[in-house]
Design a protein around this motif. Structure first.
Motif, PDB file in Angstrom:
ATOM      1  N   VAL A   1       6.156  -0.182  -8.948  1.00 38.50           N
ATOM      2  CA  VAL A   1       6.500   0.037  -7.545  1.00 38.50           C
ATOM      3  C   VAL A   1       5.547   1.068  -6.968  1.00 38.50           C
ATOM      4  O   VAL A   1       5.515   2.223  -7.409  1.00 38.50           O
ATOM      5  CB  VAL A   1       7.961   0.513  -7.388  1.00 38.50           C
ATOM      6  CG1 VAL A   1       8.269   0.787  -5.911  1.00 38.50           C
ATOM      7  CG2 VAL A   1       8.922  -0.535  -7.935  1.00 38.50           C
ATOM      8  N   GLU A   2       4.762   0.639  -6.018  1.00 40.96           N
ATOM      9  CA  GLU A   2       3.816   1.528  -5.340  1.00 40.96           C
ATOM     10  C   GLU A   2       4.518   2.204  -4.166  1.00 40.96           C
ATOM     11  O   GLU A   2       5.051   1.537  -3.285  1.00 40.96           O
ATOM     12  CB  GLU A   2       2.622   0.713  -4.830  1.00 40.96           C
ATOM     13  CG  GLU A   2       1.647   1.506  -3.979  1.00 40.96           C
ATOM     14  CD  GLU A   2       0.582   0.624  -3.340  1.00 40.96           C
ATOM     15  OE1 GLU A   2      -0.052   1.086  -2.367  1.00 40.96           O
ATOM     16  OE2 GLU A   2       0.380  -0.512  -3.812  1.00 40.96           O
TER      17      GLU A   2
ATOM     18  N   ALA B   1       4.345  12.901  -2.569  1.00 44.26           N
ATOM     19  CA  ALA B   1       2.975  12.631  -2.134  1.00 44.26           C
ATOM     20  C   ALA B   1       2.635  11.185  -2.460  1.00 44.26           C
ATOM     21  O   ALA B   1       3.292  10.538  -3.280  1.00 44.26           O
ATOM     22  CB  ALA B   1       1.995  13.579  -2.818  1.00 44.26           C
ATOM     23  N   THR B   2       1.600  10.698  -1.792  1.00 42.29           N
ATOM     24  CA  THR B   2       1.176   9.308  -2.004  1.00 42.29           C
ATOM     25  C   THR B   2      -0.249   9.267  -2.518  1.00 42.29           C
ATOM     26  O   THR B   2      -1.054  10.155  -2.208  1.00 42.29           O
ATOM     27  CB  THR B   2       1.271   8.515  -0.688  1.00 42.29           C
ATOM     28  OG1 THR B   2       0.481   9.164   0.324  1.00 42.29           O
ATOM     29  CG2 THR B   2       2.709   8.421  -0.225  1.00 42.29           C
ATOM     30  N   PRO B   3      -0.590   8.236  -3.291  1.00 43.63           N
ATOM     31  CA  PRO B   3       0.344   7.234  -3.808  1.00 43.63           C
ATOM     32  C   PRO B   3       1.059   7.736  -5.066  1.00 43.63           C
ATOM     33  O   PRO B   3       0.531   8.569  -5.801  1.00 43.63           O
ATOM     34  CB  PRO B   3      -0.568   6.057  -4.163  1.00 43.63           C
ATOM     35  CG  PRO B   3      -1.854   6.730  -4.566  1.00 43.63           C
ATOM     36  CD  PRO B   3      -1.987   7.947  -3.678  1.00 43.63           C
ATOM     37  N   THR B   4       2.262   7.242  -5.281  1.00 52.02           N
ATOM     38  CA  THR B   4       3.006   7.465  -6.517  1.00 52.02           C
ATOM     39  C   THR B   4       3.449   6.097  -7.020  1.00 52.02           C
ATOM     40  O   THR B   4       3.815   5.233  -6.215  1.00 52.02           O
ATOM     41  CB  THR B   4       4.221   8.367  -6.286  1.00 52.02           C
ATOM     42  OG1 THR B   4       3.775   9.655  -5.847  1.00 52.02           O
ATOM     43  CG2 THR B   4       5.043   8.534  -7.556  1.00 52.02           C
ATOM     44  N   PHE B   5       3.433   5.910  -8.329  1.00 56.59           N
ATOM     45  CA  PHE B   5       3.770   4.614  -8.910  1.00 56.59           C
ATOM     46  C   PHE B   5       4.913   4.795  -9.910  1.00 56.59           C
ATOM     47  O   PHE B   5       4.804   5.575 -10.855  1.00 56.59           O
ATOM     48  CB  PHE B   5       2.552   3.993  -9.591  1.00 56.59           C
ATOM     49  CG  PHE B   5       1.383   3.828  -8.655  1.00 56.59           C
ATOM     50  CD1 PHE B   5       1.219   2.663  -7.922  1.00 56.59           C
ATOM     51  CD2 PHE B   5       0.466   4.857  -8.488  1.00 56.59           C
ATOM     52  CE1 PHE B   5       0.158   2.531  -7.037  1.00 56.59           C
ATOM     53  CE2 PHE B   5      -0.601   4.729  -7.613  1.00 56.59           C
ATOM     54  CZ  PHE B   5      -0.749   3.559  -6.889  1.00 56.59           C
ATOM     55  N   LEU B   6       5.994   4.091  -9.648  1.00 57.15           N
ATOM     56  CA  LEU B   6       7.167   4.119 -10.509  1.00 57.15           C
ATOM     57  C   LEU B   6       7.169   2.833 -11.324  1.00 57.15           C
ATOM     58  O   LEU B   6       7.194   1.733 -10.756  1.00 57.15           O
ATOM     59  CB  LEU B   6       8.435   4.237  -9.661  1.00 57.15           C
ATOM     60  CG  LEU B   6       8.454   5.427  -8.686  1.00 57.15           C
ATOM     61  CD1 LEU B   6       9.641   5.321  -7.732  1.00 57.15           C
ATOM     62  CD2 LEU B   6       8.486   6.741  -9.434  1.00 57.15           C
ATOM     63  N   ILE B   7       7.137   2.975 -12.634  1.00 59.86           N
ATOM     64  CA  ILE B   7       6.987   1.815 -13.515  1.00 59.86           C
ATOM     65  C   ILE B   7       8.187   1.749 -14.440  1.00 59.86           C
ATOM     66  O   ILE B   7       8.546   2.749 -15.076  1.00 59.86           O
ATOM     67  CB  ILE B   7       5.690   1.923 -14.342  1.00 59.86           C
ATOM     68  CG1 ILE B   7       4.494   2.145 -13.410  1.00 59.86           C
ATOM     69  CG2 ILE B   7       5.479   0.670 -15.189  1.00 59.86           C
ATOM     70  CD1 ILE B   7       3.192   2.447 -14.141  1.00 59.86           C
TER      71      ILE B   7
END
Length: 281
Positions: free
Chosen positions: A112-113, A233-239
């Motif tokens: 999820v970006e 903050a961006t970007p953050t990636f939830l995996i």
């Protein structure tokens, strides 16, 4: 951050390189000029012999520096890679119901970006890293990919751009609009958005009506979920792994526009380990 040894060695390698560069054009050339009579009167055997010794000394100095450089390069190659800093995994479950996904519906691992359309680092990810993710993991059916909007307050056009993507999603064109917005990141003022809708085949009048009505609730819902997940903050990636179709429990977090290699390592580790429920069975 690199290990201290690596930083120290890189510093001194740079110093040696500068010394070597300085000696080559100045010291050796000047000594050679002296040997040919440019800087000393000719006819003195003692002077000539001293000049030759000077040249030999300079050559040996250069050779010693070059040897040191080679040794430093060898040590750098042997230095262990920098450890990936630990990332706190949020203890939340993301509700992705209604969010457009890329990838096979059979894939249970999802990335999820969390992104902002005016964020230059988000654009860098889309331009440099995402294509390889799509090739290796999304199109192959291994991973599903989704997005949460996180427009930052210091980006005046980001919120409306997120609404534009939501309007496009209503017509099944989210990803087309998503990529087009990043391609035109320097022209996201609201007046330009209907033209982008036309480029991806949407009816301009319907799109303008959607923008006028607004999709603030949808964007704010994304903001709230991302904030609960610890995003700042961006970007953050939830995996992590999807359960019940569109509920995501993050297992790993990647922050910032990182290289494909970092994503590749994390995704492969998770795929190899399998979902927690599968391991318990």
């Amino acid at each position: 951050m690199e290990p201290q040894r690596s930083t120290f060695l890189r510093h001194w390698m740079s110093v040696f390189a500068l010394v070597l560069a300085a000696l080559a054009p100045m010291g050796l050339v000047q000594a050679q000029d002296r040997a040919t009579g440019a800087a000393a009167p000719a006819g003195s055997a003692a002077d000539t012999e001293q000049m030759r010794r000077d040249i030999d000394a300079l050559k040996k100095g250069q050779e010693a520096i070059q040897k040191s450089l080679e040794e430093i390069k060898a040590l750098l190659k042997q230095a262990p890679p920098a450890a990936r800093p630990p990332q706190a995994v949020p203890n939340v479950v993301l509700d992705l119901a209604g969010h457009p996904f890329e990838g096979s519906t059979e894939a249970r691992l999802a990335v999820v970006e969390v992104s902002d359309y005016q964020c230059p680092y988000c654009a860098r990810h889309t331009r440099e890293t995402y294509p390889q993710l799509e090739k290796d993991f999304i199109s192959t059916g291994k991973v599903r990919y989704a997005m949460l909007d996180f427009p930052l307050r210091n980006h005046p056009f980001a919120f409306k751009a997120a609404e534009a993507a939501t309007c496009a999603a209503d017509k099944g064109k989210f990803w087309e609009m998503h990529h087009l917005l990043f391609q035109n990141q320097n022209a996201l003022n609201p007046e330009t958005l209907p033209a982008y809708a036309e480029q991806i085949g949407l009816d301009r009048a319907e799109f303008e009506a959607c923008l006028e009505e607004g999709r603030k609730e949808s964007v704010n819902a994304d903001l709230q979920q991302a904030t609960k997940a610890g995003v700042s903050a961006t970007p953050t990636f939830l995996i992590g792994w999807l359960k019940d179709g569109d509920q995501l429990k993050p297992a790993e977090v990647i922050r910032g526009a990182q290289s494909f290699e970092n994503f590749d390592r994390v995704i492969k580790q998770l795929l190899e380990a399998g979902p927690p429920a599968d391991k318990a069975d």
